[in-house]
Design a protein around this motif. Sequence first.
Motif, PDB file in Angstrom:
ATOM      1  N   GLY A 259      86.151  36.073  61.130  1.00 20.10           N
ATOM      2  CA  GLY A 259      84.998  36.550  61.884  1.00 20.10           C
ATOM      3  C   GLY A 259      83.686  36.210  61.203  1.00 20.10           C
ATOM      4  N   GLN A 260      83.669  36.274  59.908  1.00 22.20           N
ATOM      5  CA  GLN A 260      82.444  35.953  59.180  1.00 22.20           C
ATOM      6  C   GLN A 260      82.124  34.463  59.266  1.00 22.20           C
ATOM      7  N   ILE A 261      83.139  33.625  59.335  1.00 15.35           N
ATOM      8  CA  ILE A 261      82.915  32.187  59.502  1.00 15.35           C
ATOM      9  C   ILE A 261      82.334  31.912  60.889  1.00 15.35           C
ATOM     10  N   PHE A 262      82.839  32.601  61.896  1.00 12.99           N
ATOM     11  CA  PHE A 262      82.284  32.455  63.244  1.00 12.99           C
ATOM     12  C   PHE A 262      80.833  32.921  63.292  1.00 12.99           C
ATOM     13  N   VAL A 263      80.508  33.947  62.531  1.00 15.81           N
ATOM     14  CA  VAL A 263      79.132  34.446  62.502  1.00 15.81           C
ATOM     15  C   VAL A 263      78.190  33.381  61.950  1.00 15.81           C
ATOM     16  N   LEU A 264      78.608  32.684  60.910  1.00 19.60           N
ATOM     17  CA  LEU A 264      77.776  31.597  60.377  1.00 19.60           C
ATOM     18  C   LEU A 264      77.564  30.507  61.424  1.00 19.60           C
ATOM     19  N   PHE A 265      78.610  30.183  62.169  1.00 22.16           N
ATOM     20  CA  PHE A 265      78.491  29.182  63.237  1.00 22.16           C
ATOM     21  C   PHE A 265      77.532  29.665  64.321  1.00 22.16           C
ATOM     22  N   ILE A 266      77.651  30.922  64.723  1.00 21.41           N
ATOM     23  CA  ILE A 266      76.781  31.466  65.773  1.00 21.41           C
ATOM     24  C   ILE A 266      75.331  31.509  65.306  1.00 21.41           C
ATOM     25  N   MET A 267      75.116  31.844  64.043  1.00 19.53           N
ATOM     26  CA  MET A 267      73.743  31.880  63.528  1.00 19.53           C
ATOM     27  C   MET A 267      73.125  30.489  63.523  1.00 19.53           C
ATOM     28  N   SER A 268      73.909  29.463  63.235  1.00 23.30           N
ATOM     29  CA  SER A 268      73.366  28.102  63.272  1.00 23.30           C
ATOM     30  C   SER A 268      73.054  27.677  64.702  1.00 23.30           C
ATOM     31  N   VAL A 269      73.902  28.054  65.639  1.00 23.15           N
ATOM     32  CA  VAL A 269      73.637  27.741  67.048  1.00 23.15           C
ATOM     33  C   VAL A 269      72.393  28.485  67.526  1.00 23.15           C
ATOM     34  N   ALA A 270      72.231  29.736  67.101  1.00 19.15           N
ATOM     35  CA  ALA A 270      71.056  30.507  67.508  1.00 19.15           C
ATOM     36  C   ALA A 270      69.773  29.910  66.933  1.00 19.15           C
ATOM     37  N   ALA A 271      69.832  29.435  65.708  1.00 18.85           N
ATOM     38  CA  ALA A 271      68.647  28.820  65.111  1.00 18.85           C
ATOM     39  C   ALA A 271      68.276  27.532  65.845  1.00 18.85           C
ATOM     40  N   ALA A 272      69.278  26.730  66.186  1.00 19.55           N
ATOM     41  CA  ALA A 272      69.005  25.496  66.933  1.00 19.55           C
ATOM     42  C   ALA A 272      68.474  25.808  68.326  1.00 19.55           C
TER      43      ALA A 272
END
Length: 100
Positions: free
Chosen positions: A58-71
């Motif tokens: 879940g924490q790995i998915f959070v990092l992915f989601i945060m990068s998508v949100a920043a983009a």
Amino acid sequence: MLTVYHYLVLSGILFALGTYGVLTRRNAIVIFMCIELMLNSVNLTFISLSSFLNNLDGQIFVLFIMSVAAAEAAVGLALMIAFFRNKESVEVDEFNLLKW
């Protein structure tokens, strides 16, 4: 004592508020903020379940989601600046550049 149930309820409430904002608002900046609220509610769900299950997925998915949100924020705000320069407004009803 806060349990995982409390975090899931809070996440559901935040996601519902974000969905309501996306569906009812016409200002593009507010719509972007509501999308960010929805993404953060999903992050809260992933973190709470990851902590509850003692799993790091879940924490790995959070990092992915945060990068998508920043983009999304960077591209979206650039588009809003371009639209504002052309139309002097960021209301989504006035974005009809692709209509025939």
